[in-house]
Design a protein around this motif. Structure first.
Motif, PDB file in Angstrom:
ATOM      1  N   ARG A  57       0.839  -1.211   0.000  1.00 42.29           N
ATOM      2  CA  ARG A  57       0.000   0.000   0.000  1.00 42.29           C
ATOM      3  C   ARG A  57       0.870   1.256   0.000  1.00 42.29           C
ATOM      4  O   ARG A  57       0.567   2.242  -0.653  1.00 42.29           O
ATOM      5  N   GLN A  58       1.971   1.207   0.735  1.00 46.00           N
ATOM      6  CA  GLN A  58       2.856   2.360   0.832  1.00 46.00           C
ATOM      7  C   GLN A  58       3.752   2.497  -0.391  1.00 46.00           C
ATOM      8  O   GLN A  58       4.260   3.587  -0.668  1.00 46.00           O
ATOM      9  N   ASN A  59       3.978   1.409  -1.112  1.00 51.12           N
ATOM     10  CA  ASN A  59       4.845   1.403  -2.290  1.00 51.12           C
ATOM     11  C   ASN A  59       4.116   0.746  -3.464  1.00 51.12           C
ATOM     12  O   ASN A  59       4.432  -0.385  -3.832  1.00 51.12           O
ATOM     13  N   LYS A  64       3.411  -4.034  -8.514  1.00 51.81           N
ATOM     14  CA  LYS A  64       3.164  -4.339  -9.922  1.00 51.81           C
ATOM     15  C   LYS A  64       4.053  -5.463 -10.441  1.00 51.81           C
ATOM     16  O   LYS A  64       3.809  -5.991 -11.513  1.00 51.81           O
ATOM     17  N   SER A  65       5.053  -5.834  -9.689  1.00 57.33           N
ATOM     18  CA  SER A  65       5.968  -6.873 -10.156  1.00 57.33           C
ATOM     19  C   SER A  65       5.351  -8.253  -9.949  1.00 57.33           C
ATOM     20  O   SER A  65       4.521  -8.460  -9.067  1.00 57.33           O
ATOM     21  N   HIS A  70       3.121 -12.676  -6.655  1.00 55.88           N
ATOM     22  CA  HIS A  70       3.328 -14.076  -6.317  1.00 55.88           C
ATOM     23  C   HIS A  70       3.421 -14.243  -4.802  1.00 55.88           C
ATOM     24  O   HIS A  70       2.774 -15.109  -4.210  1.00 55.88           O
ATOM     25  N   ARG A  71       4.230 -13.419  -4.163  1.00 56.03           N
ATOM     26  CA  ARG A  71       4.409 -13.500  -2.711  1.00 56.03           C
ATOM     27  C   ARG A  71       3.092 -13.244  -1.988  1.00 56.03           C
ATOM     28  O   ARG A  71       2.743 -13.948  -1.032  1.00 56.03           O
ATOM     29  N   LEU A  72       2.342 -12.251  -2.456  1.00 51.24           N
ATOM     30  CA  LEU A  72       1.064 -11.913  -1.842  1.00 51.24           C
ATOM     31  C   LEU A  72       0.083 -13.076  -1.976  1.00 51.24           C
ATOM     32  O   LEU A  72      -0.569 -13.466  -1.002  1.00 51.24           O
TER      33      LEU A  72
END
Length: 146
Positions: A57-59, A64-65, A70-72
């Protein structure tokens, strides 16, 4: 003359605000680093997911990568599967989990569509198959792995 007064007064203000520090690179090595342990309460995976979502949210550009998506998705799936294994008993809970896992599947599909050359697409496919299997879709899970 007015320019000199402005420069002189600006310099005095900066000096009074400690804008010019006497620290050097050498002085940094002489400082003592204090690291304090903090107690983390609750589920570590849930805490990791919240921290990661907060970071994204902060970045927004980082989100977008393919790696970030994938990690999320992996963190969400892990939490949902853990929740499903531990305490899903009612039909309402099953339906709620089904909807959440389907959103994770959609995120995996989006990664594959938007990032065709992502180096870890094999891992994305594997996790997507796990998600399908967890919602009772073994045929779809098998198709994803083929």
């Amino acid at each position: 003359m007015n320019l000199l007064k402005v420069i002189a007064s600006s310099t005095l203000i900066l000096l009074s605000m400690n804008a010019f520090s006497a620290d050097t690179l050498e002085s940094i090595y002489k400082r003592k680093l204090i690291i304090k342990d903090e107690q983390v309460s609750g589920d570590a995976d849930a805490n990791a997911l919240r921290a990661y979502e907060n970071y994204l949210r902060q970045n927004p550009a980082a989100g977008k990568s393919a790696a970030a998506k994938h990690r999320l998705a992996d963190l969400r799936l892990k939490g949902l599967l853990k929740e499903q294994d531990s305490n899903v008993s009612s039909q309402g809970q099953l339906k709620a989990n089904l909807g959440k896992i389907n959103k994770v599947i959609t995120l995996y599909q989006r990664i594959l569509k938007e990032h065709k050359n992502y180096a870890k697409n094999d891992e994305v496919l594997y996790q997507m198959a796990r998600a399908y299997e967890s919602v009772g879709e073994p045929i779809k899970a098998t198709k994803v792995l083929q």
